[in-house]
Design a protein around this motif. Structure first.
Motif, PDB file in Angstrom:
ATOM      1  N   LYS A  23      14.816   0.612 -14.601  1.00 24.29           N
ATOM      2  CA  LYS A  23      13.928   0.795 -15.164  1.00 24.29           C
ATOM      3  C   LYS A  23      12.943  -0.287 -14.564  1.00 24.29           C
ATOM      4  O   LYS A  23      10.992  -0.166 -15.016  1.00 24.29           O
ATOM      5  CB  LYS A  23      14.776  -0.358 -16.678  1.00 24.29           C
ATOM      6  CG  LYS A  23      13.657  -0.223 -17.543  1.00 24.29           C
ATOM      7  CD  LYS A  23      13.668  -1.009 -18.859  1.00 24.29           C
ATOM      8  CE  LYS A  23      12.968  -1.326 -20.071  1.00 24.29           C
ATOM      9  NZ  LYS A  23      12.615  -2.970 -19.562  1.00 24.29           N
ATOM     10  N   LYS A  50      10.812   1.491 -12.281  1.00 28.65           N
ATOM     11  CA  LYS A  50      10.500   2.879 -12.735  1.00 28.65           C
ATOM     12  C   LYS A  50       8.913   2.445 -13.137  1.00 28.65           C
ATOM     13  O   LYS A  50       7.888   2.902 -12.754  1.00 28.65           O
ATOM     14  CB  LYS A  50      10.814   3.420 -14.369  1.00 28.65           C
ATOM     15  CG  LYS A  50      10.373   4.872 -14.629  1.00 28.65           C
ATOM     16  CD  LYS A  50      11.074   5.612 -15.327  1.00 28.65           C
ATOM     17  CE  LYS A  50       9.660   6.560 -15.962  1.00 28.65           C
ATOM     18  NZ  LYS A  50      10.828   7.072 -17.221  1.00 28.65           N
ATOM     19  N   GLU A  51       8.358   1.358 -14.301  1.00 22.76           N
ATOM     20  CA  GLU A  51       7.495   0.417 -14.375  1.00 22.76           C
ATOM     21  C   GLU A  51       6.810   0.260 -13.405  1.00 22.76           C
ATOM     22  O   GLU A  51       5.547  -0.156 -13.584  1.00 22.76           O
ATOM     23  CB  GLU A  51       8.435  -1.002 -15.671  1.00 22.76           C
ATOM     24  CG  GLU A  51       8.984   0.152 -16.363  1.00 22.76           C
ATOM     25  CD  GLU A  51       9.140  -1.655 -17.225  1.00 22.76           C
ATOM     26  OE1 GLU A  51       8.827  -2.572 -17.019  1.00 22.76           O
ATOM     27  OE2 GLU A  51       9.811  -1.488 -18.647  1.00 22.76           O
ATOM     28  N   ARG A  52       7.320  -0.265 -12.374  1.00 25.21           N
ATOM     29  CA  ARG A  52       6.533  -0.576 -11.070  1.00 25.21           C
ATOM     30  C   ARG A  52       6.085   0.393 -10.713  1.00 25.21           C
ATOM     31  O   ARG A  52       4.519  -0.394 -10.124  1.00 25.21           O
ATOM     32  CB  ARG A  52       7.704  -1.856 -10.383  1.00 25.21           C
ATOM     33  CG  ARG A  52       8.053  -3.115 -11.049  1.00 25.21           C
ATOM     34  CD  ARG A  52       6.822  -3.893 -11.642  1.00 25.21           C
ATOM     35  NE  ARG A  52       7.369  -4.935 -12.786  1.00 25.21           N
ATOM     36  CZ  ARG A  52       6.877  -5.765 -13.478  1.00 25.21           C
ATOM     37  NH1 ARG A  52       5.432  -5.929 -13.488  1.00 25.21           N
ATOM     38  NH2 ARG A  52       7.327  -7.088 -14.131  1.00 25.21           N
ATOM     39  N   ALA A  53       6.528   1.451 -10.043  1.00 25.47           N
ATOM     40  CA  ALA A  53       5.977   2.327  -9.551  1.00 25.47           C
ATOM     41  C   ALA A  53       4.964   2.927 -11.206  1.00 25.47           C
ATOM     42  O   ALA A  53       3.694   3.395  -9.608  1.00 25.47           O
ATOM     43  CB  ALA A  53       7.312   3.333  -9.415  1.00 25.47           C
ATOM     44  N   GLU A  54       4.993   3.206 -11.769  1.00 31.37           N
ATOM     45  CA  GLU A  54       4.221   3.506 -12.930  1.00 31.37           C
ATOM     46  C   GLU A  54       2.813   3.076 -12.476  1.00 31.37           C
ATOM     47  O   GLU A  54       1.223   3.339 -12.977  1.00 31.37           O
ATOM     48  CB  GLU A  54       4.724   3.905 -13.771  1.00 31.37           C
ATOM     49  CG  GLU A  54       5.695   4.978 -14.560  1.00 31.37           C
ATOM     50  CD  GLU A  54       5.998   4.783 -15.999  1.00 31.37           C
ATOM     51  OE1 GLU A  54       5.857   4.137 -16.004  1.00 31.37           O
ATOM     52  OE2 GLU A  54       6.967   6.154 -16.062  1.00 31.37           O
ATOM     53  N   ALA A  55       3.245   1.625 -12.568  1.00 29.67           N
ATOM     54  CA  ALA A  55       2.112   0.670 -12.754  1.00 29.67           C
ATOM     55  C   ALA A  55       1.665   0.264 -10.981  1.00 29.67           C
ATOM     56  O   ALA A  55       0.157  -0.204 -10.906  1.00 29.67           O
ATOM     57  CB  ALA A  55       2.098  -0.929 -12.827  1.00 29.67           C
ATOM     58  N   LEU A  56       2.025   0.885 -10.094  1.00 29.11           N
ATOM     59  CA  LEU A  56       1.367  -0.354  -8.383  1.00 29.11           C
ATOM     60  C   LEU A  56       1.705  -0.723  -8.610  1.00 29.11           C
ATOM     61  O   LEU A  56       0.703  -1.841  -7.573  1.00 29.11           O
ATOM     62  CB  LEU A  56       0.590   0.972  -8.612  1.00 29.11           C
ATOM     63  CG  LEU A  56       0.431   2.463  -8.057  1.00 29.11           C
ATOM     64  CD1 LEU A  56      -0.735   2.996  -8.337  1.00 29.11           C
ATOM     65  CD2 LEU A  56       1.962   2.782  -7.578  1.00 29.11           C
TER      66      LEU A  56
END
Length: 209
Positions: free
Chosen positions: A82, A85-91
Motif C-alpha cells: 500500500k 503504491k501510494e508513493r509511486a503514484e505521488a512520485l
C-alpha cells in the motif's frame, strides 16, 4: 607528459578505491545498505551491506522489485504494498519500518527509505534508497520495556511501601502498598508532590461525601 597523466590516473583510482572501501566499512558499522533501480531495465543493484542485511552473498547484488517483495514479512506485506503504491503514484519519497525474513528464517527489523530519480524532462527514470537494520535497537527497547514491567510487578508484590522522588520532590515511582497508605492509586501519585497528593485526597473525600 604521458607518464605524468598515467601517474595522476593511478592516484585518482587509488583515491576512489580508498573512498569505496571506507564507504563499505561505514555501512557495515552502521548497518546501512544502499540500492538503486533503473526503470529502463528493471534491474536493481544492492550494496554489500544491503545484501548482508537481507542474508545474501555480496555477489547476489542484482535484485528485482519482485525478489525484494519476497523478503517482506507476510504480516507487513499489505502495508508495504500500500505504501509503495501510494508513493509511486505521488512520485514522492518514502520511509517504511517493516520486517523481513531472510532465507535462513531469521526475522529482521529494517527501515527502508527511497527517492525517485528524474531526468531533465522531469520523468522518473529510477529509484534509489537505503535500508537500515534496526533489529538490535528494537529488541533492546522491547527487553527494556519487559524488564521495567517485571520490576514493577516485583515491587508491587513486596509487602513494604516503596517510592522514589525526583529533584523537585515529585514521585517518579510508587508501588501499590505506598499508594494505598495515601488512599490513592499509583497513577494518581506519579509526577505529584506531597502537597499535590494531599489536595487530590481531599478533593476525592469531598466528592465522596
Amino acid at each position: 607528459d604521458v607518464f605524468e597523466k598515467e601517474k595522476h590516473r593511478k592516484q585518482m583510482e587509488g583515491k576512489v578505491l580508498h573512498s569505496e572501501l571506507r564507504l563499505k566499512q561505514a555501512q557495515a558499522i552502521a548497518h546501512f545498505g544502499n540500492w538503486e533501480v533503473d526503470f529502463s531495465t528493471g534491474i536493481g543493484k544492492w550494496s554489500e551491506e544491503a545484501c548482508r542485511i537481507y542474508g545474501l552473498a555480496p555477489e547476489d547484488n542484482i535484485q528485482s522489485y519482485e525478489s525484494w517483495l519476497s523478503f517482506i514479512h507476510p504480516i507487513d506485506l499489505d502495508y508495504v504494498l500500500k505504501e509503495t503504491k501510494e508513493r509511486a503514484e505521488a512520485l514522492s519519497s518514502s520511509a517504511m519500518h517493516h520486517r523481513i525474513i531472510r532465507k535462513d528464517g531469521a526475522v529482521r527489523h529494517v527501515i527502508s527509505q527511497s527517492e525517485f530519480e528524474f531526468n531533465k524532462e522531469g520523468r522518473p527514470v529510477g529509484l534509489y534508497g537505503v535500508v537500515h537494520d534496526v533489529t538490535e535497537t528494537i529488541e533492546s527497547e522491547e527487553a527494556l520495556v519487559q524488564s521495567e514491567a517485571n520490576l514493577r510487578l516485583i515491587m508491587d508484590i513486596i509487602p513494604q511501601s516503596i517510592f522514589a522522588k525526583d529533584y523537585y520532590g515529585k514521585y517518579i515511582f510508587a508501588n501499590n502498598h505506598f499508594a494505598e497508605l495515601h488512599g490513592l492509586t499509583t497513577k494518581e501519585l506519579i509526577n505529584k508532590s506531597v502537597r499535590d497528593t494531599i489536595s487530590i485526597k481531599s478533593e476525592t473525600e469531598f466528592f465522596l461525601k
